[in-house]
Scaffold this active site. Structure first.
Site, PDB file in Angstrom:
ATOM      1  N   ASP A  85      68.672   7.234  32.796  1.00 33.30           N
ATOM      2  CA  ASP A  85      70.429   7.407  33.083  1.00 33.30           C
ATOM      3  C   ASP A  85      70.921   6.322  32.228  1.00 33.30           C
ATOM      4  OD1 ASP A  85      69.332   5.611  34.631  1.00 33.30           O
ATOM      5  OD2 ASP A  85      70.028   6.308  36.379  1.00 33.30           O
ATOM      6  N   HIS A  95      70.180   7.815  46.303  1.00 34.78           N
ATOM      7  CA  HIS A  95      70.189   8.125  45.041  1.00 34.78           C
ATOM      8  C   HIS A  95      68.904   8.263  44.232  1.00 34.78           C
ATOM      9  CE1 HIS A  95      72.648   4.789  43.065  1.00 34.78           C
ATOM     10  NE2 HIS A  95      71.479   4.627  42.948  1.00 34.78           N
ATOM     11  N   GLU A 113      73.720  11.634  42.967  1.00 29.56           N
ATOM     12  CA  GLU A 113      74.340  11.023  44.057  1.00 29.56           C
ATOM     13  C   GLU A 113      74.518  12.026  45.278  1.00 29.56           C
ATOM     14  OE1 GLU A 113      74.829   8.091  44.154  1.00 29.56           O
ATOM     15  OE2 GLU A 113      76.460   7.362  42.664  1.00 29.56           O
ATOM     16  N   ASN A 149      72.071   4.538  49.074  1.00 30.68           N
ATOM     17  CA  ASN A 149      72.505   5.923  49.641  1.00 30.68           C
ATOM     18  C   ASN A 149      71.609   6.994  49.402  1.00 30.68           C
ATOM     19  OD1 ASN A 149      72.902   6.231  46.794  1.00 30.68           O
ATOM     20  ND2 ASN A 149      75.119   6.834  46.808  1.00 30.68           N
TER      21      ASN A 149
HETATM   22  C1  F6R Z   1      68.342   3.159  37.676  1.00 33.11           C
HETATM   23  C2  F6R Z   1      68.490   4.284  38.581  1.00 33.11           C
HETATM   24  C3  F6R Z   1      69.081   4.045  39.881  1.00 33.11           C
HETATM   25  C4  F6R Z   1      68.230   2.940  40.458  1.00 33.11           C
HETATM   26  C5  F6R Z   1      68.906   2.678  41.889  1.00 33.11           C
HETATM   27  C6  F6R Z   1      68.248   1.314  42.572  1.00 33.11           C
HETATM   28  O1  F6R Z   1      67.904   3.661  36.172  1.00 33.11           O
HETATM   29  O2  F6R Z   1      68.235   5.239  38.133  1.00 33.11           O
HETATM   30  O3  F6R Z   1      68.834   5.137  40.683  1.00 33.11           O
HETATM   31  O4  F6R Z   1      66.875   3.140  40.488  1.00 33.11           O
HETATM   32  O5  F6R Z   1      70.085   2.499  41.937  1.00 33.11           O
HETATM   33  O6  F6R Z   1      68.771   0.287  41.986  1.00 33.11           O
HETATM   34  P1  F6R Z   1      68.260  -1.151  42.068  1.00 33.11           P
HETATM   35  O7  F6R Z   1      66.747  -1.409  41.879  1.00 33.11           O
HETATM   36  O8  F6R Z   1      69.053  -2.082  41.207  1.00 33.11           O
HETATM   37  O9  F6R Z   1      68.320  -1.558  43.555  1.00 33.11           O
END
Ligand code: F6R
Length: 245
Positions: free
Chosen positions: A67, A138, A143, A136
């Protein structure tokens, strides 16, 4: 789902790096799906060290990131382009022509999304997809919602995600509201999936992800339908797994 519980974040990162390294050693032309965020930072540092010290060779590897924000130029310090260069691509020998990160800035966003999935397919598909998980639930920027998109698409970020990500920005107002993300279908097509979660703040999402039920309201729960998923947790992220309701 195979679940491994590491003693701490360092051990989790070491295990994750060894799995990526094994993938690359077994097939030097591996296609890796990569995530950003806090969780894989130490994994990238260990992989970079393996490259320097043990000649782990990424020259044939193709990468696809999950992403990117919409509205941040690739050289913006909070963009995922910048993160990947800083934490990984500048430290190893992945060829720049083999690096793919979705970028909806210049062209028609629909075309960018369509071409991203086509490029993944044309490369033979992702061999190993690395994932984190949002508080959450995701994955990528898919989301919680009534419906999830199968393919790479543009998404409006939830308040919870904007709130979680504002720690990287000067203020909440600077956090982009939209992102481009691989869809749940693009993720589920990966041959192997490795999801990493660290910290108490992930424990609830982890518990729900592994509940045995699947819901679009917790996108990571769909991974229970994948044929080869591995979940690596530290003790904190695993802390609710044994808890009784
Ligand atoms: C990032 C991504 C997100 C993160 C998630 C956890 O490329 O796809 O889904 O993996 O938000 O983020 P952290 O590791 O910062 O807690």
């Amino acid at each position: 789902m195979k679940i491994v519980i590491a003693a701490d974040y360092r051990e989790l990162s070491q295990m994750a790096a060894e799995i990526v390294a094994e993938q690359v050693r077994t097939n030097k032309n591996s296609v890796l799906g990569l995530a950003t965020g806090s969780t894989p930072e130490c994994m990238y540092a260990i992989l970079s060290q393996m490259h320097r010290q043990d000649n782990l060779d990424f020259s044939g590897v193709i990468t696809f990131n999950l992403d990117e924000y919409v509205g941040l130029a690739p050289d913006h310090p909070q963009s995922y382009h910048y993160y990947m260069k800083n934490h990984f691509f500048n430290q190893v020998n992945v060829k720049s022509c083999n690096i793919n990160i979705p970028c909806a800035e210049k062209n028609n966003p629909e075309k960018v999304c369509l071409e991203y999935d086509q490029n993944i397919n044309n490369s033979g598909g992702i061999d190993l997809q690395v994932l984190g998980i949002g508080t959450n639930g995701h994955i990528g920027f898919n989301e919680p919602d009534r419906f999830l998109s199968v393919d790479t698409h543009i998404v409006d970020l939830t308040e919870e995600t904007i709130e979680a990500n504002c720690r990287f920005f000067e203020s909440k107002n600077e956090v982009p509201r939209r992102a481009v993300t691989m869809g749940v279908g693009s993720i589920m097509k990966a041959k192997k999936i490795m999801l990493l979660a660290s910290g108490f703040h992930k424990a609830k999402a982890v518990k729900e992800m592994l509940s045995g039920k699947v819901t679009t309201e917790l996108p990571a729960s769909l991974l229970q339908l994948h044929h080869d998923p591995l979940v690596i947790l530290d003790h904190e992220a695993a802390s609710l797994l044994q808890a009784k309701e």
